[in-house]
Design a protein around this motif. Structure first.
Motif, PDB file in Angstrom:
ATOM      1  N   ASN A   9     -45.230  52.520  38.008  1.00 12.53           N
ATOM      2  CA  ASN A   9     -46.276  52.403  39.032  1.00 12.53           C
ATOM      3  C   ASN A   9     -45.749  51.911  40.380  1.00 12.53           C
ATOM      4  O   ASN A   9     -46.539  51.595  41.269  1.00 12.53           O
ATOM      5  CB  ASN A   9     -47.383  51.464  38.548  1.00 12.53           C
ATOM      6  N   ALA A  10     -44.443  51.853  40.532  1.00 14.80           N
ATOM      7  CA  ALA A  10     -43.853  51.417  41.807  1.00 14.80           C
ATOM      8  C   ALA A  10     -44.010  52.509  42.861  1.00 14.80           C
ATOM      9  O   ALA A  10     -44.120  53.697  42.551  1.00 14.80           O
ATOM     10  CB  ALA A  10     -42.383  51.090  41.616  1.00 14.80           C
ATOM     11  N   THR A  44     -36.586  45.718  42.127  1.00 15.53           N
ATOM     12  CA  THR A  44     -38.006  45.476  42.382  1.00 15.53           C
ATOM     13  C   THR A  44     -38.305  45.184  43.841  1.00 15.53           C
ATOM     14  O   THR A  44     -39.467  45.031  44.214  1.00 15.53           O
ATOM     15  CB  THR A  44     -38.506  44.285  41.540  1.00 15.53           C
ATOM     16  N   MET A  52     -43.751  47.044  44.199  1.00 12.55           N
ATOM     17  CA  MET A  52     -44.230  47.088  42.823  1.00 12.55           C
ATOM     18  C   MET A  52     -44.789  45.735  42.443  1.00 12.55           C
ATOM     19  O   MET A  52     -44.654  44.760  43.198  1.00 12.55           O
ATOM     20  CB  MET A  52     -43.113  47.513  41.862  1.00 12.55           C
TER      21      MET A  52
END
Length: 529
Positions: free
Chosen positions: A350-351, A292, A421
Motif C-alpha cells: 500500500n506504499a 520506508t 507508507m
C-alpha cells in the motif's frame, strides 16, 4: 539457589559467550553496508556477499567441528573459535579492499560455525534434564544479545562520529566509522578465550574417552548429591557401552530407518527457521527501514529497537520453555510470524512513490553538485509530481534519469524523499515478527537439536542439520538485496509469509514434545531400532 546451580549457570554463560560473538559478528555488518557500498562501489550481489560470506564458512565450520569435538573435546574447539573471532574482527577493521574484508569475514565464519554447534551441545551435556531447556537457551539469548549490542554500538559509533568532538575526531570515528564497528568485536573475543580456561571438559565426552574419574568430578560439581552424580555417570556409561560395539557413526547412519523420524523433523525445522526470513530482517534492518522513507539516523534507531525486541522475547522463551514446553512455543510463535509477515507484506503493497517539489530540489542539490554541466537538472524536474506504480518502477525511473552511479550514491536519500507508507504498521509488523521468532523457533530449534539425536551421533547429526540450516541462511542473506531489486518489497515479503505458513502447519502436525526427559529417555522414545 544452591552453589552447584550457580556453578552450572556460570559455566553455561561462559560457554554461551560464543553465541554472543556469533550474533555480534553476523549482525554488525548491517551498520557497515551503507558505508562500504559507496567506498568499494559494490553491486547488489556484492552487498549480499558481504553479509552472507561468514555463513558460507560457518557451514564448513559446522561440518568440521562437530566430529572434531567428538574426537578432541568441546572446550578446545571453542578456544580456537575465540582466536578466530579475534583475528576476523581486527582483520576486517583494517581491510584495505573488498577482497580483504571478505577474506577476514570468511575466517570469522569458521568461528561462527564452531560456536553454533559446540556451545549448545556442551551446555546440553552438562545441564540437568529439568533445566536443560533454559540453560541451552542461554546460548540463544547470547546470540540475540550480541545482535542487539552490535546494533547499539553501530548507532553509538555513528552518533559519536557525527558529534565532531575532539576525542571522536582523534579516534577517527567519523572517517573510519565502519572500521570501528567491525573492530570492536575483538574485545569480547579475547575475554571469551580467557574465560574458557575455567570451563571443565564435558562429562559425557570424558566418559566416551573412558575418563570416568574426571567425569565424576565434573558431575559432582553440578548434581545435587554425590549419589545422584554417581547415578548419572552410570546411566551415561551404560548408554556409551551399549553403542560402543557398534560401528563408528557416519553420515549414512543419519538416514537409517531408525533415525528417519528425528532427522526429517530436525531438517525441516532448521529449514523453516531460515525461510521465514529472520536473517534478512536482522542483518539488513537499517536497509529495510530506509525502504520506508526513514533517514539514516532513524533507520539505525529502529534497528536498535529490533535488537531489543529480539533480546526481551528470547528471555521470555528461556523463562517459559521448561514450563510450557517446546511445541506450544513453536506453534504460538509460528502463528505470530505468519501474521506479522502478512501485515508487513500488506504495508509495503500500500506504499506510494512520488517526488514533490521539495524532494526534487533535494535530488537536484545532491546530484547537481556532481554534475558541473547541470545536464541532468531539466530531466530531474520532469519527475516532479509523477506517481510510480511500485518501488521497482520508482527506482528504475530515477536511476535512468540520474545515472546508475549517482543512484548508488544518492538512492537512499531519494527513496526517503519519495516514499510514503504507514511506517507505524511496518515497524509494528517487523517488531512483532522478531518477537514471535525470538519466543519460539529461534531458541527452541537449538534445544530440539540438542535433545532429538542419540548420544552416539549427536555431534554428527547436529552438524548435519545445522549445515542445512546455515546453507538456507546463506541463500536468504545472499539473495535478499537482489530480491528487493528484482521483485520489490511486497513480493519478497510475501514469499517469506508463504514459507512461514507452511512451516506452521508442519510443526503443528509433526514435532514431538521433549520437555523434562533425559537424553537417554528421548533416545528410547524417538529412535526405533
Amino acid at each position: 539457589m544452591s552453589s552447584k546451580q550457580l556453578y552450572t549457570i556460570r559455566i553455561s554463560m561462559i560457554v554461551a559467550l560464543g553465541g554472543f560473538l556469533l550474533g555480534f559478528d553476523a549482525s554488525v555488518i548491517s551498520g557497515v553496508l551503507k558505508f562500504i557500498r559507496s567506498e568499494f562501489n559494490l553491486s547488489d550481489i556484492q552487498v549480499g556477499w558481504a553479509v552472507s560470506s561468514i555463513t558460507l564458512t560457518a557451514v564448513i565450520g559446522m561440518i568440521v567441528t562437530g566430529p572434531m569435538s567428538d574426537k578432541y573435546g568441546r572446550r578446545i574447539l571453542l578456544k580456537y573459535a575465540a582466536l578466530l573471532f579475534t583475528v576476523s574482527a581486527i582483520g576486517s577493521a583494517l581491510a584495505g579492499s573488498f577482497f580483504w574484508l571478505i577474506f577476514f569475514r570468511l575466517i570469522g565464519g569458521l568461528a561462527v560455525g564452531a560456536s553454533l554447534v559446540i556451545a549448545p551441545m556442551y551446555i546440553a551435556e552438562i545441564a540437568p534434564a529439568e533445566k536443560r531447556g533454559q540453560l541451552v537457551s542461554i546460548n540463544q539469548l547470547n546470540i540475540v544479545l550480541g545482535i542487539s549490542i552490535a546494533f547499539f554500538t553501530n548507532y553509538l559509533i555513528l552518533q559519536w562520529g557525527e558529534s565532531n568532538s575532539e576525542w571522536s575526531n582523534s579516534l577517527g570515528l567519523k572517517e573510519w566509522n565502519w572500521r570501528w564497528m567491525l573492530g570492536i568485536e575483538s574485545l569480547p573475543a579475547i575475554i571469551y578465550f580467557l574465560g574458557l580456561f575455567i570451563v571443565p571438559r564435558s562429562p559425557r565426552w570424558l566418559l566416551t574417552k573412558e575418563r570416568k574419574e574426571e567425569a565424576l568430578d565434573v558431575i559432582k560439581r553440578i548434581a545435587s548429591t554425590d549419589e545422584e552424580a554417581e547415578k548419572q555417570v552410570e546411566e551415561v556409561s551404560k548408554s556409551i557401552i551399549e553403542t560402543k560395539g557398534k560401528e563408528k557413526s557416519k553420515v549414512s547412519d543419519l538416514f537409517s530407518s531408525s533415525m528417519r523420524k528425528v532427522i526429517i523433523i530436525g531438517l525441516l525445522v532448521g529449514v523453516f527457521q531460515q525461510l521465514v526470513g529472520i536473517n534478512a530482517v536482522l542483518f539488513y534492518a537499517p536497509m529495510i527501514f530506509e525502504q520506508t522513507g526513514m533517514g539514516t539516523d532513524a533507520s539505525f534507531i529502529q534497528a536498535v529497537l529490533v535488537g531489543l525486541t529480539n533480546l526481551v522475547f528470547t528471555m521470555v522463551a528461556i523463562y517459559t520453555i521448561d514450563k510450557l514446553g517446546r511445541k506450544p512455543l513453536l506453534i504460538i510463535g509460528m502463528a505470530g510470524i505468519t501474521l506479522c509477515l502478512g501485515l508487513l507484506t500488506y504495508g509495503f503493497s500500500n506504499a506510494t512513490y512520488s517526488l514533490n517539489k521539495e524532494a526534487v530540489n533535494k535530488v537536484i542539490t545532491s546530484v547537481g553538485s556532481e554534475d558541473p554541466n547541470k545536464s541532468k537538472i531539466d530531466e530531474i524536474t520532469t519527475l516532479e509530481g509523477k506517481k510510480f506504480e511500485n518501488d521497482l518502477v520508482f527506482k528504475k525511473e530515477i536511476s535512468k534519469v540520474i545515472g546508475e552511479e549517482a543512484f548508488k550514491k544518492h538512492g537512499t536519500m531519494i527513496s526517503n524523499a519519495g516514499t510514503t507508507m504507514n511506517t507505524n504498521l511496518i515497524l509494528f509488523s517487523i517488531l512483532g515478527f522478531v518477537a514471535s521468532f525470538a519466543v519460539s523457533i529461534g531458541p527452541v530449534m537449538w534445544v530440539l537439536f540438542s535433545e532429538l539425536f542419540p548420544n552416539k551421533i549427536r555431534g554428527l547429526a547436529i552438524s548435519f542439520v545445522g549445515f542445512v540450516n546455515l546453507g538456507i541462511s546463506f541463500l536468504v542473506q545472499f539473495l535478499f538485496p537482489w530480491e528487493l531489486s528484482t521483485f520489490g518489497n511486497t513480493i519478497t515479503f510475501l514469499i517469506f509469509t508463504l514459507f512461514a505458513l507452511v512451516g506452521f502447519v508442519f510443526i503443528w502436525i509433526t514435532v514431538p514434545e521433549t520437555k523434562g526427559k533425559s537424553l537417554e529417555e528421548l533416545e528410547e522414545i524417538l529412535v526405533k531400532e
